[in-house]
Design an enzyme around this catalytic site. Structure first.
Site, PDB file in Angstrom:
ATOM      1  N   TYR A  93       0.851  -1.199   0.000  1.00  0.00           N
ATOM      2  CA  TYR A  93       0.000   0.000   0.000  1.00  0.00           C
ATOM      3  C   TYR A  93       0.885   1.247   0.000  1.00  0.00           C
ATOM      4  CZ  TYR A  93      -3.281   3.659   1.228  1.00  0.00           C
ATOM      5  OH  TYR A  93      -4.007   4.834   1.222  1.00  0.00           O
ATOM      6  N   LYS A  97       1.278   4.379  -2.837  1.00  0.00           N
ATOM      7  CA  LYS A  97       1.085   5.808  -2.567  1.00  0.00           C
ATOM      8  C   LYS A  97       2.385   6.585  -2.814  1.00  0.00           C
ATOM      9  CE  LYS A  97      -3.308   5.930  -1.857  1.00  0.00           C
ATOM     10  NZ  LYS A  97      -4.197   6.718  -2.716  1.00  0.00           N
ATOM     11  N   VAL A 127      -8.044   9.159   8.154  1.00  0.00           N
ATOM     12  CA  VAL A 127      -9.384   9.698   7.871  1.00  0.00           C
ATOM     13  C   VAL A 127     -10.382   8.576   8.119  1.00  0.00           C
ATOM     14  CG1 VAL A 127     -10.804  10.929   6.176  1.00  0.00           C
ATOM     15  CG2 VAL A 127      -8.314  10.833   5.857  1.00  0.00           C
TER      16      VAL A 127
HETATM   17  P1  NDP Z   1     -13.437   4.485   1.011  1.00  0.00           P
HETATM   18  O1  NDP Z   1     -13.248   3.008   1.062  1.00  0.00           O
HETATM   19  O2  NDP Z   1     -14.480   5.093   1.855  1.00  0.00           O
HETATM   20  O3  NDP Z   1     -13.655   4.937  -0.505  1.00  0.00           O
HETATM   21  C1  NDP Z   1     -12.904   4.389  -1.557  1.00  0.00           C
HETATM   22  C2  NDP Z   1     -13.551   4.736  -2.873  1.00  0.00           C
HETATM   23  O4  NDP Z   1     -12.739   4.208  -3.935  1.00  0.00           O
HETATM   24  C3  NDP Z   1     -14.934   4.118  -3.011  1.00  0.00           C
HETATM   25  O5  NDP Z   1     -15.800   5.070  -3.565  1.00  0.00           O
HETATM   26  C4  NDP Z   1     -14.729   2.972  -3.985  1.00  0.00           C
HETATM   27  O6  NDP Z   1     -15.885   2.810  -4.808  1.00  0.00           O
HETATM   28  C5  NDP Z   1     -13.571   3.518  -4.837  1.00  0.00           C
HETATM   29  N1  NDP Z   1     -12.867   2.461  -5.527  1.00  0.00           N
HETATM   30  C6  NDP Z   1     -12.135   1.460  -5.002  1.00  0.00           C
HETATM   31  N2  NDP Z   1     -11.690   0.643  -5.967  1.00  0.00           N
HETATM   32  C7  NDP Z   1     -12.164   1.152  -7.141  1.00  0.00           C
HETATM   33  C8  NDP Z   1     -12.053   0.755  -8.493  1.00  0.00           C
HETATM   34  N3  NDP Z   1     -11.371  -0.336  -8.862  1.00  0.00           N
HETATM   35  N4  NDP Z   1     -12.657   1.500  -9.447  1.00  0.00           N
HETATM   36  C9  NDP Z   1     -13.358   2.598  -9.084  1.00  0.00           C
HETATM   37  N5  NDP Z   1     -13.496   3.037  -7.834  1.00  0.00           N
HETATM   38  C10 NDP Z   1     -12.903   2.300  -6.870  1.00  0.00           C
HETATM   39  O7  NDP Z   1     -12.001   5.100   1.367  1.00  0.00           O
HETATM   40  P2  NDP Z   1     -11.437   6.595   1.378  1.00  0.00           P
HETATM   41  O8  NDP Z   1     -12.471   7.577   1.047  1.00  0.00           O
HETATM   42  O9  NDP Z   1     -10.702   6.739   2.637  1.00  0.00           O
HETATM   43  O10 NDP Z   1     -10.352   6.500   0.206  1.00  0.00           O
HETATM   44  C11 NDP Z   1     -10.255   7.440  -0.857  1.00  0.00           C
HETATM   45  C12 NDP Z   1      -8.796   7.655  -1.195  1.00  0.00           C
HETATM   46  O11 NDP Z   1      -8.140   8.246  -0.084  1.00  0.00           O
HETATM   47  C13 NDP Z   1      -8.002   6.385  -1.505  1.00  0.00           C
HETATM   48  O12 NDP Z   1      -7.157   6.640  -2.596  1.00  0.00           O
HETATM   49  C14 NDP Z   1      -7.198   6.152  -0.248  1.00  0.00           C
HETATM   50  O13 NDP Z   1      -6.022   5.437  -0.502  1.00  0.00           O
HETATM   51  C15 NDP Z   1      -6.924   7.580   0.160  1.00  0.00           C
HETATM   52  N6  NDP Z   1      -6.544   7.796   1.546  1.00  0.00           N
HETATM   53  C16 NDP Z   1      -7.363   7.395   2.581  1.00  0.00           C
HETATM   54  C17 NDP Z   1      -6.974   7.645   3.886  1.00  0.00           C
HETATM   55  C18 NDP Z   1      -7.784   7.173   5.051  1.00  0.00           C
HETATM   56  O14 NDP Z   1      -7.243   7.119   6.189  1.00  0.00           O
HETATM   57  N7  NDP Z   1      -9.070   6.852   4.893  1.00  0.00           N
HETATM   58  C19 NDP Z   1      -5.735   8.357   4.186  1.00  0.00           C
HETATM   59  C20 NDP Z   1      -4.950   8.700   3.048  1.00  0.00           C
HETATM   60  C21 NDP Z   1      -5.360   8.450   1.782  1.00  0.00           C
HETATM   61  P3  NDP Z   1     -16.506   1.419  -5.299  1.00  0.00           P
HETATM   62  O15 NDP Z   1     -16.144   0.373  -4.289  1.00  0.00           O
HETATM   63  O16 NDP Z   1     -17.963   1.709  -5.387  1.00  0.00           O
HETATM   64  O17 NDP Z   1     -15.878   1.195  -6.630  1.00  0.00           O
HETATM   65  C1  8X3 Z   2      -4.289   5.799   4.529  1.00  0.00           C
HETATM   66  C2  8X3 Z   2      -3.628   6.234   5.775  1.00  0.00           C
HETATM   67  O1  8X3 Z   2      -1.917   5.617   7.518  1.00  0.00           O
HETATM   68  O2  8X3 Z   2      -3.567   3.948   6.956  1.00  0.00           O
HETATM   69  O3  8X3 Z   2      -3.557   6.103   3.404  1.00  0.00           O
HETATM   70  O4  8X3 Z   2      -1.834   4.454   5.429  1.00  0.00           O
HETATM   71  S1  8X3 Z   2      -2.704   4.987   6.427  1.00  0.00           S
END
Ligand code: NDP
Ligand code: 8X3
Length: 259
Positions: A157, A161, A190
């Site tokens: 992961y 990133k 988050v």
């Molecule tokens: P969620 O799981 O709540 O949302 C993830 C979203 O990505 C969903 O809408 C899902 O939609 C979509 N997704 C996943 N795989 C696919 C795919 N193959 N095609 C299209 N859409 C896809 O997580 P977050 O909102 O937290 O994540 C959003 C972004 O933020 C990610 O890139 C994550 O790595 C990043 N992030 C998150 C953090 C956290 O702590 N939550 C911290 C740092 C970064 P569906 O399943 O309907 O396709």
């Molecule tokens: C999501 C945040 O710290 O779980 O990118 O990698 S962490």
């Protein structure tokens, strides 16, 4: 603050978490939205809400960003009135598993690499040529603190990133001399469905990730993304690292008992 009224904003991964919060924030700012994700039912209820609250114009696409043929055919087939995407938010992404690399699941690795790296590349490759041709556009990539600092068991992961960070920097360089802007928004913890997805639906394990601290909300991140998108045309916010006050690094968080 520059207006994004009537600009076309395409958000990947809009069915949950940060992507859905961006949809709400950008709709409130008057943008027209293309919402993409695999779960169309989720997008439909979000779109109904945005139309009711903000009279937003919304176009939905069911899309797996990791499927190259699907990305190309879906984005090439956007209706004429939705083709000129002004802002691309590459948000779709996920983590799967938290295991030592030598014990990890290769299926988990492939899903992360296909979505977080290849998916972001496919969508970017499809939409940025049009931005260059029109002389207008902004790509906002959602990276992570995990792309700045590797943590134990985060191996693949974190690597995806770190790749997003390199791709944001590279795209900015390659677009130099055009008016197209590139931003990386890199959050720490988050609270979304992220940990539930990481632990393959184990909600109890997922909730422990945020125990004893106040994580960022998806709205906090959407706020920052909207800020990047609404700077004047000559201002490019290249990178933002945002963390909860109770997080100092990828591995150092302050947790209070009984919270
Ligand atoms: P969620 O799981 O709540 O949302 C993830 C979203 O990505 C969903 O809408 C899902 O939609 C979509 N997704 C996943 N795989 C696919 C795919 N193959 N095609 C299209 N859409 C896809 O997580 P977050 O909102 O937290 O994540 C959003 C972004 O933020 C990610 O890139 C994550 O790595 C990043 N992030 C998150 C953090 C956290 O702590 N939550 C911290 C740092 C970064 P569906 O399943 O309907 O396709
Ligand atoms: C999501 C945040 O710290 O779980 O990118 O990698 S962490």
């Amino acid at each position: 603050m520059a207006s994004i009224q009537n600009q076309i904003v395409l958000i990947t991964g809009a069915s949950s978490g940060i992507g859905a919060a961006c949809a709400r924030a950008f709709a409130a700012a008057g943008a027209k939205l293309i919402l993409a994700a695999r779960r169309l039912d989720r997008l439909e209820s979000l779109a109904a809400d945005l139309t009711e609250r903000h009279s937003a114009q919304v176009h939905l696409v069911q899309l797996d960003v990791g499927d190259r043929t699907q990305v190309e055919s879906t984005l090439n087939a956007l209706p004429d009135s939705w083709r000129t995407v002004d802002i691309l938010i590459n948000n779709a992404g996920l983590s799967r598993g938290l295991d030592k690399l030598h014990e990890g699941s290769i299926e988990d690795w492939e899903e992360m690499i296909d979505t977080n790296v290849k998916g972001l590349l496919y969508v970017t490759r499809s939409l940025v040529p049009g931005m260059v041709e029109r002389g207008q556009g902004h790509v906002i990539n959602i990276g992570s603190i995990a792309g700045h600092q590797t943590y134990p068991n985060g191996n693949v992961y974190c690597a995806t990133k770190a790749a997003v960070k390199a791709l944001s920097e590279g795209l900015k360089m390659d677009l130099l001399g055009t008016p197209i802007r590139v931003s990386a928004v890199d959050p720490g913890m988050v609270e979304t469905e992220f940990s539930e997805v990481r632990f393959h639906g184990d909600t109890e394990r997922a909730s422990k990730v945020y125990q004893g601290l106040t994580p960022l909300t998806p709205e906090d991140v959407a706020d920052t993304i909207l800020f990047c998108a609404t700077r004047p045309a000559h201002v490019n916010i290249s990178e933002v690292l945002l963390v909860p006050t109770e997080q100092a690094s990828a591995t150092l968080v302050y947790r209070q008992q009984n919270r």
